[in-house]
Design an enzyme around this catalytic site. Structure first.
Site, PDB file in Angstrom:
ATOM      1  CE1 TYR A   1    -116.196 -58.755  95.275  1.00  0.00           C
ATOM      2  CE2 TYR A   1    -118.231 -57.471  95.307  1.00  0.00           C
ATOM      3  CZ  TYR A   1    -116.869 -57.573  95.548  1.00  0.00           C
ATOM      4  OH  TYR A   1    -116.184 -56.500  96.071  1.00  0.00           O
TER       5      TYR A   1
ATOM      6  CG  HIS B   1    -114.176 -51.258  94.644  1.00  0.00           C
ATOM      7  ND1 HIS B   1    -112.936 -51.438  94.082  1.00  0.00           N
ATOM      8  CD2 HIS B   1    -114.698 -50.151  94.063  1.00  0.00           C
ATOM      9  CE1 HIS B   1    -112.713 -50.474  93.190  1.00  0.00           C
ATOM     10  NE2 HIS B   1    -113.769 -49.689  93.173  1.00  0.00           N
TER      11      HIS B   1
ATOM     12  NE  ARG C   1    -111.501 -54.671  96.680  1.00  0.00           N
ATOM     13  CZ  ARG C   1    -112.663 -55.317  96.616  1.00  0.00           C
ATOM     14  NH1 ARG C   1    -113.431 -55.402  97.687  1.00  0.00           N
ATOM     15  NH2 ARG C   1    -113.044 -55.897  95.498  1.00  0.00           N
TER      16      ARG C   1
END
Length: 399
Positions: A282, A273, A269
């Site tokens: 992160y 998200h 990805r």
């Protein structure tokens, strides 16, 4: 490639280490020969190969447009598909029209393959509809936001197809994080027990929101399925040909009575998200650039160019098509209007339902409190879809 148990027609393939995977096109665009999987894509014509490239480019462009629409306040939320185009197009184009798709909320590429129109993609994310299309028009269920629940739906549908004596197949799409949900594991138990004609298609995009895939599986996710009695394949999810070949294998197995198959498409990805997420908080530094070098569109374009199927004129034509589709999506999104408040109760059940009738009456009386005294009991707010009604639809989507 991981092949657990006998996976017809792959009985000669043996079993390879779990860190290996099916790959027919390398990140640099070089073609890798594979006697087991090559036959499943050997019949593709130059036009069909260009079509796969066009599909991926169109999906990426419309995804970027939808992301921009959210940033401009036209959509409440959008889950980007950037980087996962090959996993979705390769599998989506392998399906027959009568196969049925049960997806999560990120399968915009699969929806495109099923014939979902740009105007049907954004209503859910603008908060004006519970679904943008009739599932039976395109044989694809409405996107499922509850993580993993669609796997149960897929298995139930597949068991129904099996009872009808048909050879259609159900396919469930989900992410790596969903494999830790009870629904997914329960679905695999049922699928294995009843040899249901279903494919579990896991897009391992490395991150379940902010949790890395290492928290979902210590080795490969494909290793889990054999514990349920389901053969599994691990495929390079950024290789559109490998994904198509693996999906065709699983479809053939399901159609011929072989039961379920689990496919782990290893992809990435590239974006957040959802548009409410900030992946820079992160992700390890350098990870994104590492995966950019494995970009699914760039590698396929390099391959097609090398074999003389793609030239500058074709690239320009595809880009023009993608722009047109993106503008169609934008125009359709901006033209959306808030529905009348009481339509939230429409189509909940196929037949009249006393609970829905009671809730409709209660909501009607609530909305009447915002009227100017001229209400006949239904409330002008209910008729016009003003602030309280519009908010209720959006909040319902968030939950």
């Amino acid at each position: 490639m991981t092949i657990h148990q006998s996976l017809p027609p792959l009985t000669d393939a043996g079993s390879l280490p779990s860190d290996a995977m099916v790959q027919l096109i390398t990140p640099t665009g070089a073609r890798r020969q594979n006697p087991v999987f090559d036959p499943w894509v050997a019949s593709l014509t130059p036009a069909e190969l260009r079509g796969l490239y066009e599909d991926m480019v169109v999906v990426r462009r419309t995804d970027a447009e939808a992301t921009a629409l959210q940033r401009q306040g036209e959509l409440g939320l959008w889950p980007p598909v950037l980087g996962q185009e090959a996993a979705q197009i390769g599998s989506g184009r392998a399906l027959r029209h009568d196969d049925f798709v049960f997806s999560s909320y990120r399968e915009h590429g699969v929806a495109y393959c099923r014939g979902v129109k740009p105007a049907q993609v954004t209503p859910v994310w603008r908060g004006v509809a519970a679904s943008g299309w009739n599932p039976y028009d395109v044989n694809m269920a409405a996107p499922q936001v509850i993580i993993g629940a669609q796997t149960l739906h897929a298995v139930g549908y597949a068991m129904g197809v099996q009872n009808d004596g048909d050879d259609a197949v159900a396919i469930a799409y989900f992410g790596d994080g969903a494999t830790s949900e009870g629904d997914v594991n329960e679905a695999m138990v049922f699928a294995a027990s009843f040899e249901a004609p279903v494919i579990f298609f896991c897009q391992n995009n490395q991150w379940a929101i902010s949790e890395p895939v290492g928290l979902q599986a210590q080795r490969s996710i494909a290793d889990r399925a054999p514990g349920f009695g389901i053969p599994s394949l691990r495929v390079d999810g950024n290789d559109v040909l490998a994904v198509m070949a693996a999906t065709r294998v699983a479809l053939d197995r399901a159609r011929t009575g072989g039961g379920p198959t689990f496919i782990e498409a290893v992809t990435y990805r590239m974006g957040p998200h959802t548009t409410a997420d900030d992946p820079t908080r992160y992700r390890p530094q350098g990870e994104l650039e590492e995966w950019r070098a494995k970009d699914p569109i760039a590698r396929f374009a390099a391959f097609l160019t090398e074999v003389g199927i793609l030239d500058d004129a074709a690239v320009a034509a595809v880009a023009e098509k993608a722009e047109a589709v993106a503008m169609e999506l934008r125009a359709a999104c901006i033209a959306l209007r808030d529905p009348a408040a009481l339509t939230v109760f429409d189509n909940v059940y196929a037949e009249p339902n006393s609970t829905i009738d009671r809730e409709r009456d209660q909501y009607t009386r609530y909305l009447a409190m915002f009227d100017d005294g001229e209400s006949d009991g239904a409330g002008s707010a209910a008729a016009s879809g003003t602030a309280p009604a519009a908010a209720s639809v959006t909040e319902g989507m968030d939950r």
